[in-house]
Design a protein around this motif. Sequence first.
Motif, mmCIF file in Angstrom:
data_model
loop_
_atom_site.group_PDB
_atom_site.id
_atom_site.type_symbol
_atom_site.label_atom_id
_atom_site.label_comp_id
_atom_site.label_asym_id
_atom_site.label_seq_id
_atom_site.Cartn_x
_atom_site.Cartn_y
_atom_site.Cartn_z
ATOM 1 N N ASN A 153 0.844 -1.200 0.000
ATOM 2 C CA ASN A 153 0.000 0.000 0.000
ATOM 3 C C ASN A 153 0.872 1.240 0.000
ATOM 4 N N PRO A 154 0.328 2.378 -0.429
ATOM 5 C CA PRO A 154 1.047 3.648 -0.273
ATOM 6 C C PRO A 154 1.222 3.973 1.205
ATOM 7 N N HIS A 155 2.172 4.824 1.502
ATOM 8 C CA HIS A 155 2.394 5.238 2.890
ATOM 9 C C HIS A 155 1.132 5.895 3.435
ATOM 10 N N PRO A 156 0.780 5.622 4.692
ATOM 11 C CA PRO A 156 -0.461 6.174 5.264
ATOM 12 C C PRO A 156 -0.558 7.695 5.216
ATOM 13 N N SER A 157 0.578 8.386 5.162
ATOM 14 C CA SER A 157 0.548 9.847 5.166
ATOM 15 C C SER A 157 -0.141 10.421 3.936
ATOM 16 N N TYR A 158 -0.305 9.620 2.862
ATOM 17 C CA TYR A 158 -0.955 10.111 1.648
ATOM 18 C C TYR A 158 -2.475 10.076 1.737
ATOM 19 N N GLY A 159 -2.989 9.446 2.784
ATOM 20 C CA GLY A 159 -4.444 9.404 2.951
ATOM 21 C C GLY A 159 -5.136 8.729 1.777
ATOM 22 N N LYS A 160 -6.133 9.404 1.227
ATOM 23 C CA LYS A 160 -6.900 8.858 0.111
ATOM 24 C C LYS A 160 -6.452 9.434 -1.237
ATOM 25 N N ALA A 161 -5.246 9.936 -1.277
ATOM 26 C CA ALA A 161 -4.740 10.537 -2.522
ATOM 27 C C ALA A 161 -4.710 9.505 -3.640
ATOM 28 N N HIS A 162 -4.963 9.990 -4.834
ATOM 29 C CA HIS A 162 -4.980 9.164 -6.042
ATOM 30 C C HIS A 162 -3.570 9.111 -6.622
ATOM 31 N N ILE A 163 -2.972 7.896 -6.671
ATOM 32 C CA ILE A 163 -1.632 7.719 -7.224
ATOM 33 C C ILE A 163 -1.761 6.782 -8.421
ATOM 34 N N PRO A 164 -1.761 7.302 -9.649
ATOM 35 C CA PRO A 164 -2.049 6.482 -10.831
ATOM 36 C C PRO A 164 -1.169 5.246 -10.975
ATOM 37 N N ALA A 165 0.133 5.373 -10.729
ATOM 38 C CA ALA A 165 1.028 4.227 -10.908
ATOM 39 C C ALA A 165 0.670 3.093 -9.956
ATOM 40 N N TRP A 166 0.264 3.444 -8.758
ATOM 41 C CA TRP A 166 -0.142 2.425 -7.781
ATOM 42 C C TRP A 166 -1.446 1.765 -8.200
#
Length: 731
Positions: free
Chosen positions: A340-353
């Motif tokens: 998962n992305p790091h929790p600090s990003y919250g619900k941010a949309h990360i296209p590559a992920w």
Amino acid sequence: MTRAEMDALGWDSCDVILVTGDAYIDHPSFGMALVGRLLEAQGYRVGIISQPDWHSAEPFRALGKPNLYWGITAGNMDSMVNRYTADRKIRSDDAYTPNAEPNKRPDRAVTVYAQRVREAYPGVPVVIGSIEASLRRIAHYDYWSDKVRRSVLFESKADLLIFGNAERALVDVTRRIAAGESIKEIRDIRGTAFLVQPGWLPDAEWSVHNSTRVDVPGRVDTHPNPYAMAQEDVKACATENAQPEPEVKPVIIMTREQRQAAAREKAMKTVVRLPSFETVSEDPVMYAHASRVFHLESNPGNARALVQSHGDRDVWLNAPPLPLAMDEMDNVYDLPYARNPHPSYGKAHIPAWEMIRYSVNIMRGCFGGCTFCSITEHEGRIIQSRSEPSILREIELIRDTTKNFAGTITDLGGPTANMYRLACKEKSIEESCRRLSCVYPTICSNLGTDHSKLIQLYRKARAIPGVKKILIGSGLRYDLAVRSPEYVKELVTHHVGGLLKIAPEHTEQGTLSKMMKPGIGAYDEFKRMFDKYSIEAGKKQYLIPYFIAAHPGSTDEDMLNLALWLKKNNFKLDQVQTFTPTPMAMATTMYHTRKNPLKKVTEDSEVVETARSGKMRKAHKAFLRYHHPENWPILRETLVKMGRGDLIGNGERHLVPAWHPSEETGTAVAGDRKRQGGMPQLPVQAHQIAANAKRKPERAVAGGRAAPAAPERARPSILATIKTKPKGPRK
């Protein structure tokens, strides 16, 4: 990521701090997570600084001073490719950044980050790696500055560069620094590069070969006369002028195996000297020669060390890393990733992920050798595969732990989906081979093309409870696939979600030969099999081909023929790719030098013409999207210059219409004959050429101009006939 997390772990400092240009996503598809987990498994405390503000050194002090070294990477992509389009324009988004926000990394991120960590904590060793550092390890042509640049080791002032598959080298380097060894003394690890004084050799047993002994460029100097006197001074006495008595050595008769073993041992102690940075930056022929030698020395089984002079220092490259064995690959991918992305990003949309969250990487490397691709230079030509149990475990882990998993694995693949566990039939042959591609110009007779292990993997993956569908999203080498009809049937019947993307890249042999890609006949053969098995499965499925515009060796005529092929096959592509010269790729060498490094390079050798001007590159790209109104003006102009005005008109056999009322709005309105805003004015010669061509009669209008006949009804594009479900709201 933060001091608070260090405190929670009870750490007062980190052993290694990794700096990356990507958002931190703890998943094995992201290099920083893979490296971090690998070092953690070895017992080291690893900190990660993700996408720091590079305008000052302060953000690089966030986790304190590392005990061992800094590890610097631009991220999963080269920072210049990430930030700029093929036309050198800044992109409006970044797939590796939360909410796709642009400008979160600097140009040439490895160099900038390395300079900042030096400012933050002087004296701490700096190790650089990832694809950006790997592709810039020697003097290289840089498309964005349009010049040959020095090795990134000079610009970054790094102590060590690790290239290729870095796991084994990284662990060795870390252990030795932790044991108290100076990084300046670590000079014997495969897959590493560093700066040394001119003439430096590891020990007295090493010898130096000039690169011309590998491949002779240009003129060959006359061999010296073996009967010439040692001194040319005719006044000298005979005893002074005579050659010394030769040392008598016994003749040793060796077996073939002994000779081969002796040659391998000698190669391990031989370094090949490439032409200097100063030479290749001024002489295109020598640049192409250096590129050719570099690629000939890329097989880990027989590659020698390389050295290249840069002014008062040399860049030394040890031999490429040996491929990871299957159990080593399993150990890397079985580490405890959070996925998962790091929790600090919250619900941010990360296209590559979002693209890879439900996918599984089953292999790495590619023996295709496509000249425009950087995989070979970075991961190598030898396929490294995971074991079947390791892959199946990861699928189960996705099913059990990944949020919103709906039962579909979006990919089982890697650089090439169907090279899983393919290898040379004999290890000894593989280790001695110097071919640049195992599949071009033909598939090597020593290459195993049995897809049975991959078919077995697909079947076992589909049988996992909770998995509804397994799709293949990675690129497919279709010339290999047709060698195994059973694989094609398995793929088409069970693993295509309506569309399958493949990459012929071009239709014309002249261009394909510069790409090292198979002829379009291989695509036709695969398509026949694809269509046959789709019908047998009772499915409507389509191939979506990818093509490259403005590739070295591609002429206007080549692009026109490709456009006519697309029209004939009713393809109207929405997304197309223009060739981007990436550092060290062989196609980049062709772009920069106009020479072909696939063959011996001389002053008189083949000239490779390339679309270099912005206008020409735009025209080549327009051919791939011949159907779009915004491209019609430049295509008309290009066709007229080519003497092909007969392809301008509103008939089915024409490529672009003579005029269309919707061009200003960019939307096509079939059959609308009413003029809106006037008819676009074509050059006179265009009308003359069109008038001389065989075409349907046209009616005369006032002013002597001819209005085109009513356009014939156009067929809908293949893509337009595909019904897709409306996308629901993002979860």
